[in-house]
Design a protein around this motif. Sequence first.
Motif, PDB file in Angstrom:
ATOM      1  N   VAL A  36       0.831  -1.197   0.000  1.00 52.81           N
ATOM      2  CA  VAL A  36       0.000   0.000   0.000  1.00 52.81           C
ATOM      3  C   VAL A  36       0.874   1.259   0.000  1.00 52.81           C
ATOM      4  CG1 VAL A  36      -1.637   1.351   1.389  1.00 52.81           C
ATOM      5  CG2 VAL A  36      -2.033  -1.084   1.011  1.00 52.81           C
ATOM      6  N   CYS A  37       1.954   1.239   0.771  1.00 54.58           N
ATOM      7  CA  CYS A  37       2.836   2.405   0.830  1.00 54.58           C
ATOM      8  C   CYS A  37       3.532   2.686  -0.497  1.00 54.58           C
ATOM      9  CB  CYS A  37       3.883   2.228   1.928  1.00 54.58           C
ATOM     10  SG  CYS A  37       3.226   2.401   3.591  1.00 54.58           S
ATOM     11  N   ARG A  38       3.845   1.647  -1.239  1.00 46.26           N
ATOM     12  CA  ARG A  38       4.567   1.875  -2.495  1.00 46.26           C
ATOM     13  C   ARG A  38       3.645   1.909  -3.716  1.00 46.26           C
ATOM     14  NH1 ARG A  38       7.820  -3.591  -4.308  1.00 46.26           N
ATOM     15  NH2 ARG A  38       6.165  -4.323  -5.673  1.00 46.26           N
ATOM     16  N   ALA A  39       2.354   1.717  -3.522  1.00 45.90           N
ATOM     17  CA  ALA A  39       1.402   1.645  -4.648  1.00 45.90           C
ATOM     18  C   ALA A  39       1.539   2.851  -5.566  1.00 45.90           C
ATOM     19  CB  ALA A  39      -0.030   1.536  -4.124  1.00 45.90           C
ATOM     20  N   GLY A  40       1.815   2.562  -6.825  1.00 49.62           N
ATOM     21  CA  GLY A  40       1.933   3.601  -7.827  1.00 49.62           C
ATOM     22  C   GLY A  40       3.247   4.352  -7.834  1.00 49.62           C
ATOM     23  N   LYS A  41       4.189   3.963  -6.959  1.00 54.97           N
ATOM     24  CA  LYS A  41       5.457   4.681  -6.854  1.00 54.97           C
ATOM     25  C   LYS A  41       6.645   3.907  -7.399  1.00 54.97           C
ATOM     26  CE  LYS A  41       3.838   7.082  -2.773  1.00 54.97           C
ATOM     27  NZ  LYS A  41       3.911   7.144  -1.326  1.00 54.97           N
ATOM     28  N   LYS A  42       6.527   2.580  -7.499  1.00 56.40           N
ATOM     29  CA  LYS A  42       7.658   1.778  -7.961  1.00 56.40           C
ATOM     30  C   LYS A  42       7.702   1.817  -9.485  1.00 56.40           C
ATOM     31  CE  LYS A  42      10.040  -2.578  -7.529  1.00 56.40           C
ATOM     32  NZ  LYS A  42      10.060  -3.907  -6.971  1.00 56.40           N
ATOM     33  N   GLN A  43       8.864   2.170 -10.001  1.00 53.55           N
ATOM     34  CA  GLN A  43       9.032   2.274 -11.439  1.00 53.55           C
ATOM     35  C   GLN A  43       8.759   0.927 -12.103  1.00 53.55           C
ATOM     36  OE1 GLN A  43      12.857   3.747 -12.640  1.00 53.55           O
ATOM     37  NE2 GLN A  43      12.117   4.325 -14.652  1.00 53.55           N
ATOM     38  N   GLY A  44       7.968   0.955 -13.156  1.00 55.09           N
ATOM     39  CA  GLY A  44       7.655  -0.252 -13.900  1.00 55.09           C
ATOM     40  C   GLY A  44       6.424  -0.984 -13.418  1.00 55.09           C
ATOM     41  N   GLU A  45       5.849  -0.566 -12.294  1.00 55.41           N
ATOM     42  CA  GLU A  45       4.634  -1.199 -11.783  1.00 55.41           C
ATOM     43  C   GLU A  45       3.567  -0.129 -11.589  1.00 55.41           C
ATOM     44  OE1 GLU A  45       4.795  -4.039  -8.656  1.00 55.41           O
ATOM     45  OE2 GLU A  45       6.816  -4.671  -9.178  1.00 55.41           O
ATOM     46  N   ASN A  46       2.348  -0.466 -11.975  1.00 51.91           N
ATOM     47  CA  ASN A  46       1.275   0.507 -11.780  1.00 51.91           C
ATOM     48  C   ASN A  46       0.611   0.304 -10.426  1.00 51.91           C
ATOM     49  OD1 ASN A  46      -0.834  -1.430 -11.988  1.00 51.91           O
ATOM     50  ND2 ASN A  46      -0.813  -1.270 -14.209  1.00 51.91           N
ATOM     51  N   ILE A  47      -0.222   1.227 -10.066  1.00 54.87           N
ATOM     52  CA  ILE A  47      -0.863   1.205  -8.753  1.00 54.87           C
ATOM     53  C   ILE A  47      -1.713  -0.054  -8.555  1.00 54.87           C
ATOM     54  CG2 ILE A  47      -2.847   2.599  -9.477  1.00 54.87           C
ATOM     55  CD1 ILE A  47      -2.682   3.941  -6.682  1.00 54.87           C
ATOM     56  N   LEU A  48      -2.388  -0.509  -9.602  1.00 59.56           N
ATOM     57  CA  LEU A  48      -3.247  -1.690  -9.462  1.00 59.56           C
ATOM     58  C   LEU A  48      -2.450  -2.947  -9.135  1.00 59.56           C
ATOM     59  CD1 LEU A  48      -5.910  -1.157 -12.250  1.00 59.56           C
ATOM     60  CD2 LEU A  48      -6.184  -0.935  -9.777  1.00 59.56           C
ATOM     61  N   THR A  49      -1.250  -3.064  -9.659  1.00 59.18           N
ATOM     62  CA  THR A  49      -0.410  -4.233  -9.362  1.00 59.18           C
ATOM     63  C   THR A  49      -0.143  -4.318  -7.868  1.00 59.18           C
ATOM     64  OG1 THR A  49       0.641  -4.113 -11.531  1.00 59.18           O
ATOM     65  CG2 THR A  49       1.817  -5.337  -9.823  1.00 59.18           C
ATOM     66  N   ASP A  50       0.271  -3.200  -7.278  1.00 57.96           N
ATOM     67  CA  ASP A  50       0.562  -3.201  -5.844  1.00 57.96           C
ATOM     68  C   ASP A  50      -0.699  -3.372  -5.004  1.00 57.96           C
ATOM     69  OD1 ASP A  50       3.331  -3.050  -5.935  1.00 57.96           O
ATOM     70  OD2 ASP A  50       3.317  -0.876  -6.144  1.00 57.96           O
ATOM     71  N   LEU A  51      -1.799  -2.775  -5.419  1.00 58.60           N
ATOM     72  CA  LEU A  51      -3.036  -2.934  -4.659  1.00 58.60           C
ATOM     73  C   LEU A  51      -3.554  -4.374  -4.723  1.00 58.60           C
ATOM     74  CD1 LEU A  51      -4.863   0.405  -5.489  1.00 58.60           C
ATOM     75  CD2 LEU A  51      -3.596  -0.197  -3.412  1.00 58.60           C
ATOM     76  N   GLU A  52      -3.379  -5.023  -5.868  1.00 55.21           N
ATOM     77  CA  GLU A  52      -3.765  -6.439  -5.978  1.00 55.21           C
ATOM     78  C   GLU A  52      -2.890  -7.299  -5.062  1.00 55.21           C
ATOM     79  OE1 GLU A  52      -6.227  -8.009  -7.484  1.00 55.21           O
ATOM     80  OE2 GLU A  52      -7.075  -6.295  -8.531  1.00 55.21           O
ATOM     81  N   LYS A  53      -1.603  -6.989  -4.992  1.00 60.18           N
ATOM     82  CA  LYS A  53      -0.712  -7.730  -4.100  1.00 60.18           C
ATOM     83  C   LYS A  53      -1.136  -7.522  -2.644  1.00 60.18           C
ATOM     84  CE  LYS A  53       3.311  -7.598  -7.145  1.00 60.18           C
ATOM     85  NZ  LYS A  53       4.664  -7.050  -7.333  1.00 60.18           N
ATOM     86  N   ALA A  54      -1.448  -6.284  -2.278  1.00 62.21           N
ATOM     87  CA  ALA A  54      -1.912  -6.008  -0.915  1.00 62.21           C
ATOM     88  C   ALA A  54      -3.190  -6.787  -0.616  1.00 62.21           C
ATOM     89  CB  ALA A  54      -2.135  -4.503  -0.729  1.00 62.21           C
ATOM     90  N   LYS A  55      -4.099  -6.818  -1.583  1.00 68.24           N
ATOM     91  CA  LYS A  55      -5.356  -7.560  -1.416  1.00 68.24           C
ATOM     92  C   LYS A  55      -5.086  -9.047  -1.214  1.00 68.24           C
ATOM     93  CE  LYS A  55      -8.080  -8.560  -4.844  1.00 68.24           C
ATOM     94  NZ  LYS A  55      -9.030  -8.528  -5.973  1.00 68.24           N
ATOM     95  N   ASP A  56      -4.138  -9.585  -1.979  1.00 70.99           N
ATOM     96  CA  ASP A  56      -3.779 -11.001  -1.811  1.00 70.99           C
ATOM     97  C   ASP A  56      -3.326 -11.283  -0.384  1.00 70.99           C
ATOM     98  OD1 ASP A  56      -4.366 -11.608  -4.460  1.00 70.99           O
ATOM     99  OD2 ASP A  56      -2.266 -11.490  -5.112  1.00 70.99           O
ATOM    100  N   TYR A  57      -2.466 -10.421   0.146  1.00 76.70           N
ATOM    101  CA  TYR A  57      -1.964 -10.647   1.504  1.00 76.70           C
ATOM    102  C   TYR A  57      -3.045 -10.450   2.558  1.00 76.70           C
ATOM    103  CZ  TYR A  57       2.734 -11.601   0.018  1.00 76.70           C
ATOM    104  OH  TYR A  57       3.831 -12.195  -0.544  1.00 76.70           O
ATOM    105  N   ILE A  58      -3.990  -9.557   2.323  1.00 77.74           N
ATOM    106  CA  ILE A  58      -5.135  -9.431   3.241  1.00 77.74           C
ATOM    107  C   ILE A  58      -5.937 -10.726   3.224  1.00 77.74           C
ATOM    108  CG2 ILE A  58      -7.392  -8.333   3.490  1.00 77.74           C
ATOM    109  CD1 ILE A  58      -6.106  -5.802   3.677  1.00 77.74           C
TER     110      ILE A  58
END
Length: 75
Positions: A36-58
């Motif tokens: 969630v903290c890095r969502a949309g900030k990591k080069q090469g990854e969009n915000i949805l990728t990180d939010l989906e990963k966060a959702k998986d861990y939840i």
Amino acid sequence: MNKYNTPPHYQGTIQPIDLINAQDLNFNLGNVVKYVCRAGKKQGENILTDLEKAKDYINFEIERVKQWTNDNAKK
């Protein structure tokens, strides 16, 4: 964590690792914070990728808690 070891996608006033440690979060919840903290900030990854990963861990944590609750209800 020092400034030299912190990737740009984790720059901010509070480092995710510091929050994770301060709250004594387990692996699953720590990863939710991280993604969630890095969502949309990591080069090469969009915000949805990180939010989906966060959702998986939840979801992993929800299943872990359900299993723990069921196991302890049987005792």
